[in-house]
Design an enzyme around this catalytic site. Structure first.
Site, short mmCIF file in Angstrom:
data_model
loop_
_atom_site.label_atom_id
_atom_site.label_comp_id
_atom_site.label_asym_id
_atom_site.label_seq_id
_atom_site.Cartn_x
_atom_site.Cartn_y
_atom_site.Cartn_z
N ARG A 314 -22.09 7.14 6.33
CA ARG A 314 -22.20 5.56 7.07
C ARG A 314 -22.30 5.55 8.33
O ARG A 314 -20.43 5.22 8.51
CB ARG A 314 -21.83 5.06 6.32
N HIS A 318 -19.99 -1.19 5.90
CA HIS A 318 -20.67 -1.49 4.79
C HIS A 318 -21.63 -2.14 4.61
O HIS A 318 -23.06 -2.49 4.17
CB HIS A 318 -20.16 -1.92 3.31
N TYR A 327 -10.62 0.16 7.52
CA TYR A 327 -9.69 1.61 6.34
C TYR A 327 -9.97 3.02 6.92
O TYR A 327 -9.93 4.27 6.57
CB TYR A 327 -10.84 1.34 5.07
#
Lengths: 428, 335
Positions: A314, A318, A327
């Site tokens: 990815r 998100h 993160y």
């Protein structure tokens, strides 16, 4: 509370909490990911027994090698026209994502989710399905709609919740529904579409139909109970369904280790259910196409379901509400060893002398212009926040087929209150 | 017919009429169901229309939703209402919302059958009445029959309905009406007029209550097993109550309720489910809002207590004739 009488002869227990390799600021080295060479994985008969897939669940089906050549038994030998079509749809998806991401940043809508880096997963799979096979997607398979020619302006109308929105502004942006394009209504609740796809496939089989179903979820969502029930049903009834897991390594901020990836692959889940399982290079459009075509043939010949893990990354946050730099290492997307799906397919076509950099750049420009023009059209129907785009009372439509008295009463009360308040709800 | 035979007959009639009706659930196929409600259906209609499922309630309902999206009319069974919770996400987030969220592109014409209610020494997980959970959800209908005649007619109506329906079957009255006197011999439906059930097709409309006893003194709102307990209690006390069997909780027959309470001026609500936030609270609020100036006494509720359903203390928990009688005396005190 810990025991008051620990036994001195036993080591104390310790709880393992998974931790991703790289956090913000870390240098990235993906050497440990272990990518097998293209062309190495065998291609079994589509009628093979589900017990014969263990090796394939732990390797990667790959067609495109590092030089962009298509190699090995999974090479689908697609025509240059077909390859160009696939490349175009992947590039169109990317252009669409880019534009809509920006529209959200400009305040034209509340929310958007990109599929950057995962374009092959939805687009190549859809090319391998028949147009009337039913897809039960998660929220990151907008490539299905784009590949099936769903009008971009309709997608945008939904994203803007505007006058043209066929879902009447009832759904969060990107939660499309397009029955005529074999695209099931997207739900915010993760993995609920998995048993639904199995049920649809069972219905198709029970009625002696020829259509099959395909569904998608992320690797994080495989932890949901619905994943287990769907796999059990699919195996028990040999449902004609393709169960896709898009392993993009991240479920919002949680790395795939929190879904179990430290100890196994997601394709290996298939082994325990008695389902044929394939693990595929998700950034290799030809591998995704070939695996989907294989699984579709298996389903169509009543050999049952296939579970496919698409190993990808990815590349973006998100959603528009997420900041991945909080993160994970900013270096991850570029260091991903399977590269970029669009670039890899482009290089393949160029290697075949069926494409070139100039044509590609021209196409990118054409697609960007196309998306921009469609966006202009969609914005004629309004954007989110610029007044009400649906009549106020549509709020009550469609809860039931026929509106019961209590909803009629609530509707009448709402309209009376709004009228009495003098608020300009009719502003368009 | 008893209620099981009536339900079996409804399924049989609908499967014969509509090739899209399918029956699925744990033990419903070859074996015919743990309560025999689906006995003989697989043999008659075939394994692809009546089949056993894995033990996974979320799977059963999720698969049914997918079949409904395809165009079938699934009638999934959840073996006990106490075990419907694993399927809540599929019912609440999916079946109930599918029509709304897709603006009618996809619908969920499923009928979820499930035995419910207590009075059978079922303990904590074979006695619950979770109807209040479902009446709270927009987009599902909730139906609870109290007789074999209604069970068949309502089930046929639910199967034909294009909205998802939760169909709770009071298992205490599967074989005969139950008046709440657990220490007396049990009755049989064969001696009850509502045990007369036509073998063919007929419907009892959803959303319509039945006035099972006309009266002037007080309105009793109830459903399921409690209908029979209320009838027996009123007969015993000689109270001229109007007993309304709601039959469908959503959509509710508000006209019948309103007309009755405006006539009697008093209202008692009875259900087995626990009290707090139970459906009785909604009924009480509606009656209060709509009949306030006609009320001559506070609305009373006799319900299960706010505890898990106990095993050995079942008859202390169950809203039986004693508790209902005391509530009636309280309501009628100043009459």
């Amino acid at each position: 509370m810990a025991s008051e009488h620990p036994r001195a002869n036993l080591p104390t227990l310790s709880l393992h909490v998974p931790e991703p390799k790289f956090r913000p600021g870390d240098a990235v080295d993906f050497a440990a990911v272990g990518i097998p060479p293209a062309g190495e994985a065998r291609r079994p008969d589509t009628a093979a027994h589900p017990g014969d897939f263990t090796d394939l669940a732990y390797t990667l089906v790959r067609v495109l090698d590092d030089d962009g050549h298509a190699v090995g038994p999974w090479n689908p030998r697609l025509s240059p026209d077909m390859l160009r079509k696939m490349l175009r749809n992947m590039a169109l998806l990317r252009a669409f994502d880019e534009r809509m991401f920006r529209a959200q940043r400009q305040g034209k809508t509340s929310f958007y989710m990109k599929a950057l880096g995962e374009e092959a997963v939805a687009v190549a799979a859809t090319h391998a399905l028949d147009p009337d096979d039913m897809c039960f997607p998660s929220y990151r398979q907008q490539g299905i709609l784009i590949t099936r020619g769903y009008p971009l302006v309709e997608m945008m109308n939904q994203i803007y919740s505007n006058r043209g929105d066929k879902l009447q502004g009832k759904q969060l942006p990107i939660m499309y529904s397009a029955r005529d394009h074999g695209f099931f209504s997207i739900s915010g609740n993760l993995t609920t579409q998995y048993p639904q796809a199995v049920g649809w496939a069972m219905a198709s089989a029970a009625k002696g139909d020829t259509r099959i179903a395909a569904t998608w979820c992320g690797e994080g969502s495989t932890a949901e109970g619905d994943f287990h029930s769907a796999c059990t049903f699919a195996a028990v009834y040999r449902a004609p369904v393709i169960l896709n897991i898009v392993n993009n390594q991240w479920a919002i901020s949680s790395f795939s280790g929190f879904a179990g990836a430290e100890s196994t692959t997601f394709a290996a889940r298939a082994v325990g259910y008695g389902i044929a399982g394939l693990r595929v290079d998700g950034n290799d459009a030809l591998a995704v196409y070939a695996a989907t075509l294989w699984a579709a043939e298996r389903a169509r010949t009543n050999q049952g379901p296939t579970l496919i893990e698409h190993f990808t990354y990815r590349a973006e946050g998100h959603s528009t509400s997420d900041d991945p730099t909080q993160y994970r290492s900013a270096g991850e997307p570029n260091a991903w060893p399977l590269g970029d799906p669009v670039r890899r397919l482009k290089d393949h076509l160029i290697g075949l002398r069926e494409w070139d950099e100039d044509r590609h750049a021209a196409q990118d420009k054409e697609l960007a212009d196309l998306v921009k023009a469609e966006q202009k059209e969609a914005e004629k129907n309004g954007i989110l926040g610029h007044g009400l785009h649906q009549p106020l009372d549509t709020l009550f439509d469609g809860v039931f087929e026929e509106m019961p008295w209590h909803l009629k009463e609530q509707r009448a009360q709402m309209l009376a209150e709004e009228t009495a308040s003098g608020r300009p709800w009719d502003r368009k | 017919m008893n209620m099981i035979q009536a339900i079996n007959s409804a399924l049989d009639v609908m499967m014969a009429r509509d090739p899209d009706v399918i029956v699925m659930g744990e033990d419903v196929g070859y074996f015919g169901g743990v309560f025999r409600a689906t006995a003989g259906l697989q043999e008659k209609h075939g394994k692809t229309r009546v089949f056993d499922t894995p033990i996974t309630e979320c799977g059963i309902i999720g698969v049914a939703v997918g079949m409904g999206a395809y165009g079938l009319r699934p009638v999934p069974e959840i073996q006990f209402a106490d075990y419907i919770y694993p399927a809540l996400d599929q019912l609440v987030s999916e079946a109930a919302r599918l029509r709304y969220r897709s603006a009618g592109e996809f619908i969920s014409p499923i009928t979820v059958r499930s035995p419910f209610g207590g009075g059978i020494f079922g303990g904590q997980t074979h006695s619950q009445s979770p109807e209040g959970i479902f009446t709270h959800i927009s987009g599902v209908k909730t139906v609870i029959p109290s007789t074999p005649y209604d069970a068949k007619g309502l089930l046929i109506a639910a199967i034909e309905d294009n909205d998802p329906t939760i169909f709770f079957e009071p298992k205490r009255i599967y074989n005969g009406p139950f008046d709440g006197y657990w220490d007396k011999p049990s009755q049989n439906w064969s001696k009850h007029p509502a045990g007369e059930v036509p073998t063919g097709y007929y419907k009892v409309d959803l959303g319509k209550a039945a006035v099972v006893r006309a009266g002037e003194a007080v309105t009793i709102l109830c459903y399921g097993t409690m209908v029979h307990v209320c009838i027996a209690t009123c007969a015993e006390l000689g109270v001229d109550a109007e007993i309304v069997d709601l039959r469908t909780l959503v959509p509710l027959d508000i006209e019948t309720i309103e007309a009755s309470v405006k006539k009697t001026g008093r209202c008692l609500i009875v259900h087995e489910a626990t009290r707090t936030s139970g459906f009785g609270a909604e009924l009480s609020a509606l009656v209060q809002e709509r009949c306030f100036y006609h009320l001559e006494a506070p609305i009373e509720r006799v319900t299960g207590f706010d505890t898990p359903y106990p095993h050995s203390l079942e008859w202390a928990y169950f809203p039986g004739p004693v508790r209902i009688g005391e509530a009636l005396k309280k309501i009628m005190k100043d009459a």
